[in-house]
Design an enzyme around this catalytic site. Structure first.
Site, short mmCIF file in Angstrom:
data_model
loop_
_atom_site.label_atom_id
_atom_site.label_comp_id
_atom_site.label_asym_id
_atom_site.label_seq_id
_atom_site.Cartn_x
_atom_site.Cartn_y
_atom_site.Cartn_z
N LEU A 386 18.26 61.27 65.61
CA LEU A 386 18.55 60.63 64.30
C LEU A 386 19.76 59.60 64.36
O LEU A 386 19.84 58.59 63.59
CB LEU A 386 19.05 61.95 63.48
N ASP A 508 -25.67 92.01 63.09
CA ASP A 508 -25.63 90.84 64.24
C ASP A 508 -24.99 91.78 65.24
O ASP A 508 -24.21 92.78 65.22
CB ASP A 508 -24.92 89.78 63.95
P1 ADP Z 1 20.59 66.02 68.46
O1 ADP Z 1 19.87 66.85 67.24
O2 ADP Z 1 19.99 66.44 69.75
O3 ADP Z 1 22.04 66.66 68.29
P2 ADP Z 1 20.24 63.83 66.90
O4 ADP Z 1 20.57 62.20 67.20
O5 ADP Z 1 18.90 64.03 66.17
O6 ADP Z 1 20.49 64.79 68.02
O7 ADP Z 1 21.49 64.25 65.84
C1 ADP Z 1 22.66 64.25 66.14
C2 ADP Z 1 23.47 64.07 64.76
O8 ADP Z 1 24.84 64.69 64.90
C3 ADP Z 1 23.56 62.82 64.03
O9 ADP Z 1 23.31 63.10 62.63
C4 ADP Z 1 24.91 62.45 64.04
O10 ADP Z 1 25.45 61.44 63.10
C5 ADP Z 1 25.87 63.67 64.34
N1 ADP Z 1 26.79 63.44 65.48
C6 ADP Z 1 26.80 62.85 66.76
N2 ADP Z 1 27.64 62.71 67.20
C7 ADP Z 1 28.80 62.98 66.34
C8 ADP Z 1 30.16 63.31 66.52
N3 ADP Z 1 30.96 62.98 67.55
N4 ADP Z 1 30.79 63.86 65.41
C9 ADP Z 1 30.23 64.31 64.38
N5 ADP Z 1 28.91 64.03 64.22
C10 ADP Z 1 28.14 63.72 65.30
#
Ligand code: ADP
Ligand code: G6P
Length: 737
Positions: A386, A508
């Site tokens: 995402l 059957d």
């Molecule tokens: P996964 O589900 O494997 O963790 P995704 O990229 O689908 O990978 O989702 C990660 C989610 O976590 C995203 O919505 C992102 O905004 C959030 N995220 C990633 N890094 C951080 C961070 N350091 N702090 C807060 N939220 C984070």
């Protein structure tokens, strides 16, 4: 009013305890961040874990934890430290997670993990059942809860249950290595609708279902004895407006309103205006390819020294699953790599990598998304990703370049990004160069297209599409018009049976009186069946006819000691009560010599298949072949044969994993029709399970009771689920001979 019950391992809120006070933070990870807005806006409750073990919650705070969760329409499931160890750190993250991401060398097959996983899945299912009311939709999420759909189904057979897998589903060759593969598939198949992010994951799942469970799969439907399960792909989107709006607001902030992080980023931009920032954000997970990414960045700097002091990698890694050894090792590896590369390239004014190992508030994520020029996301495997979508949604000026791994589910919808193979350093390095040098117009053009798609297929649309498809499955539970033989229906049929003066039962054999076996010769009638049929046939009011596609030799041998009437080979031969076999009509078999070599050719090319030589027909069995190959070859053989036998008075019958070539004058329907001529039966009953029995159902008079075993595509009036139900009905009849 009906509600949706969302159930996932982790709740969207994480609770921790600091100085005897509750601290609440949003959960990180695609599932929680994505589904949050659907939950917030709709009528739903969310069942899951708060992040605290039972031991960590003092008694004085237990009620507060529950209350705090309830304020956000969440119900907390209590898990002990031991359960978290075996279920979460164990089976979920040391077995399923690595296996489903193709990290077979990290996959541990530990029986004790599996036992706790089952126990905890049951705990979640029980919690759902406490809140479930008829009419609710239940939506189970992700790999931690693979067994929950069937556990709910066992207690609430009519419930509408959806399941969504947020991570990849591996190919059959990988999945089949799991010791508990059957149980896992059966668990998921408790759902009515199973969703994946991409068509590839869907395909892999269906292939495992058909190969491992040997269930019938037609396109995207799996046929169980009593239900049809639909499988589909729904690529998850993001709350586009939230990210877009946050970026727009961000640009309105004055320098006093800005975060410290933004001030630092601005300082960097002011002091080195021509320098560019490359962003990397993920949970610290070996599937994300972080180490490779850093190495590729090093490779890029080695190859392109003109970029020294001109680019910086801003790397944000969120701590994740830190009790799992692989994650601890990865953490050490990344620390070392960052240290080494910073040591190798740093100058007085410049460090190539800024590394943050922590979770960040939403506003800081927006700071990073909006301030960086390039996002470099290179997972080795990722269900969706995402972050890639969030980055694009925040680019309100339409500039910026996304470099994305083709191994991320998101890459299927994001063709305008620069797609790379995460294992190819050279490619990543040249993608970086291309991104850093990409003209603004091209960036704008690419991003506008990406944004248009992401805006349309938002998380809201994703969830609504899934729920709509889930509700529709209710109407599809039985795709034919036939009625299930319930206790009430069977007693009505029994009444007519009892009042009738002359009855005939057409039964059957394979798939109806006995279950299918790998080899036809193994499906011998058991003692109970022989006694049952003999009893049914014993009174003078009832004629029992076993009507089968089997050859006369086998059928006659198996039923030698009973006087029951037999019709073999779909009607070629008849053995009337207490008589010898007779050929029912003059049927030719001189065509067989010409057709056999054609089928033999298919036997040679399709392992596990064989020819059954009957007197007047040839059958090609493919039950033991690889299911996909078997179906493919069956289609091929069917069309080859149809061409070969046209105008020869022959036809190809498509039975259950068998193709049979026989005279067109022969069918179970015709044989039964002949049997009825000049007779005055006032109770006619026919039961069968495959296509060849449809001829029988169609040929019988309207007042006959026609019953299909199974639920798919039938013209029978009634259906039962399996051979067990068939025997139950026959036993009722037998008690009133
Ligand atoms: P996964 O589900 O494997 O963790 P995704 O990229 O689908 O990978 O989702 C990660 C989610 O976590 C995203 O919505 C992102 O905004 C959030 N995220 C990633 N890094 C951080 C961070 N350091 N702090 C807060 N939220 C984070
Ligand atoms: C992925 C999984 C989610 C999980 C998330 C964070 O997105 O699909 O089910 O919640 O990672 O992982 P965690 O182990 O912290 O819940």
């Amino acid at each position: 009013m009906s509600k949706t019950i969302i159930i996932s391992n982790r709740l969207p809120l994480q609770i921790s305890i600091e100085d005897n006070n509750l601290e609440v933070t949003p959960s990180v990870g695609g599932l929680a961040t994505g589904l949050k807005s659907f939950h917030r806006d709709g009528d739903s409750i969310w069942i899951g874990w708060t992040g605290l073990t039972e031991e960590e919650i003092p008694e004085s705070l237990a009620q507060d934890v529950k209350k705090r969760a309830l304020e956000e329409a969440c119900v907390s499931v209590n898990l002990t430290a031991e359960e978290i160890e075996g279920f979460y750190y164990g089976f979920s993250n040391r077995t399923i997670w690595p296996l489903f991401h193709y990290f077979m060398e990290y996959t541990e097959a530990e029986l004790s993990f599996w036992e706790i996983y089952k126990k905890v899945n049951q705990k979640y299912a029980n919690e759902v059942l406490k809140h479930y009311q008829e009419g609710d939709q239940i939506w189970v999420h992700d790999y931690q809860l693979l067994l929950v759909p069937n556990m709910i189904r066992e207690k609430a057979p009519e419930a509408i249950i959806g399941f969504f897998n947020h991570i990849p589903f591996p190919s059959y060759e990988v999945f089949r290595t799991l010791p508990w593969r059957e149980e896992v598939l059966e668990g998921v198949l408790g759902a009515d609708l199973i969703g994946f992010h991409t068509y590839d994951y869907e395909r892999h799942f269906l292939s495992s279902v058909s190969r491992i469970l040997r269930l019938q799969v037609d396109f995207n439907e799996v046929t169980l004895p009593n239900r049809i399960v639909k499988v589909d792909s729904f690529p998850m989107g993001i709350d586009y407006e939230k990210f877009e709006q946050a970026a727009l607001n961000h640009f309105k902030n004055t320098s006093e309103e800005q975060s410290d992080l933004q001030n630092r980023l601005d300082h960097h931009l002011k002091t080195t205006p021509e320098a560019k920032l490359i962003l990397s954000i993920d949970r610290l997970d070996y599937t994300k390819g972080i180490a490779n990414r850093i190495r590729a960045f090093e490779y890029f700097l080695d190859r392109n020294p003109e970029y020294v002091e001109k680019v910086r990698l801003v790397m944000l890694a969120v701590p994740s699953r830190s009790n799992v050894p692989q994650y601890q090792r990865l953490k050490r590896e990344i620390d070392e790599l960052v240290g080494r590369i910073n040591g190798k390239f740093s100058t007085v004014n410049w460090t190539p990598i800024w590394y943050f190992y922590r979770s960040m508030p939403f506003e800081n994520l927006i700071d990073l998304y909006t301030s960086c020029d390039v996002a470099l996301l290179t997972p080795i495997r990722d269900g969706m990703n995402l972050v890639a979508k969030e980055f694009i949604a925040t680019r309100t000026y339409h500039t910026g370049v996304l470099i994305l791994s083709e191994m991320a589910g998101a890459s299927h919808e994001m063709n305008e990004a620069i797609l790379i193979n995460p294992n190819n350093f050279e490619q990543i390095s040249s993608a970086l160069k291309q991104a850093l040098e990409m003209p603004k117009e091209e960036q704008i053009q690419r991003n506008k297209m990406l944004q248009k798609r992401l805006k349309r297929y938002s998380v809201e649309k994703w969830a609504n599409d899934f729920i709509k498809a889930l509700k529709n499955t209710k109407d599809n539970r039985n795709d034919s018009q036939s009625i299930k033989i319930s206790t009430k229906v069977s007693s009505e049929i029994l009444d007519t049976y009892k009042n009738a003066k002359r009855r005939i039962l057409f039964l059957d054999y394979d798939g109806t009186l006995v279950n299918y076996t790998d080899k036809p010769e193994n499906a011998k009638p058991d003692k109970e069946l022989i006694e049952l049929i003999s009893k049914l046939n014993s009174g003078n009011k009832t004629d029992v006819v076993l009507i089968s596609g089997r050859d006369k030799h086998t059928l006659g041998y198996w039923w030698a000691k009973t006087s029951v009437e037999l019709i073999s080979e779909h009607g070629v031969w008849i053995r009337k009560q207490n008589s010898e076999w007779e050929l029912s009509e003059n049927i030719k078999n001189d065509w067989m010599e010409a057709v056999r070599p054609v089928i033999e050719n298919f036997v040679d090319r399709t392992p596990g298949t064989f020819i059954e030589d009957k007197n007047y027909s040839l059958a090609w069995h493919y039950r033991k072949a690889d299911p996909e190959l078997g179906e493919m070859r069956a289609n091929e053989l069917s069309s080859v044969l149809k061409e070969l036998i046209s105008n020869h008075g022959l036809s190809v019958l498509e039975g259950n994993k068998v193709l049979e070539i026989k005279s067109s004058d022969v069918s179970k329907g015709k044989a039964a029709g002949k049997k009825l001529v000049g007779e005055d039966y006032d109770f006619i009953f026919a039961i069968g399970d495959d296509w060849t029995d449809e001829y029988l159902f169609r040929e019988l008079p309207e007042d006959a009771y026609t019953v299909k075993v199974g639920i798919k595509n039938t013209s029978a009036q009634y259906y039962v689920e399996d051979t067990k139900n068939v025997r139950e009905i026959l036993k009722l009849f037998a008690d009133h001979t």
